[in-house]
Design a protein around this motif. Structure first.
Motif: not given
Length: 113
Positions: A29-40
C-alpha cells in the motif's frame, strides 16, 4: 479512438505488474503513494528544466518537453494504479468533486450524493 478510463486503468495495472516482477518491486500500500511522490518530483524536475530553472544537460528543448510529457504520463498512470489498488472509480470521483461546478452538470453530478 475512445478508450474508457477503466480500460486504461487495467492496462496500466498490467504494465505495473510486469515492472514489479522484472524489477523485484513489492507493491504494498505504501509503495503506491511513495511512487506517486517520486513521479511528481520527476515531473517538477522536467518542468524546471523546460522553464530554464533546472540543468539543461545539453538537451534540446523538444527532448525536455517530451520528458515533461512522459513524466506527466507517469503521474497519471500512478493515479490509475492507486485507483485500481484501492477500488476507486476515478470517473465517478471526478464527477463528484470537479464536474459539480459545471452548470450543465449541477444536478447530474449530485445524483449519487
Amino acid at each position: 479512438m475512445t478508450v474508457e478510463l477503466h480500460e486504461i486503468q487495467q492496462e496500466v495495472e498490467a504494465v505495473s505488474r510486469i515492472y514489479a516482477k522484472n524489477c523485484n518491486v513489492r507493491r504494498d500500500d505504501d509503495w503506491y503513494f511513495l511512487k506517486m511522490q517520486e513521479e511528481t518530483g520527476e515531473l517538477l524536475q522536467a518542468w524546471l528544466r523546460l522553464t530554464g530553472r533546472g540543468r539543461q544537460k545539453g538537451d534540446p528543448e523538444a527532448q525536455i518537453r517530451q520528458q515533461l510529457e512522459d513524466e506527466l504520463a507517469d503521474c497519471m498512470a500512478q493515479v490509475f494504479l492507486i485507483a485500481e489498488r484501492f477500488d476507486i472509480d476515478v470517473e465517478k470521483a471526478i464527477g463528484r468533486k470537479w464536474f459539480k461546478y459545471l452548470p450543465e452538470r449541477k444536478h447530474a453530478g449530485n445524483a449519487d450524493e
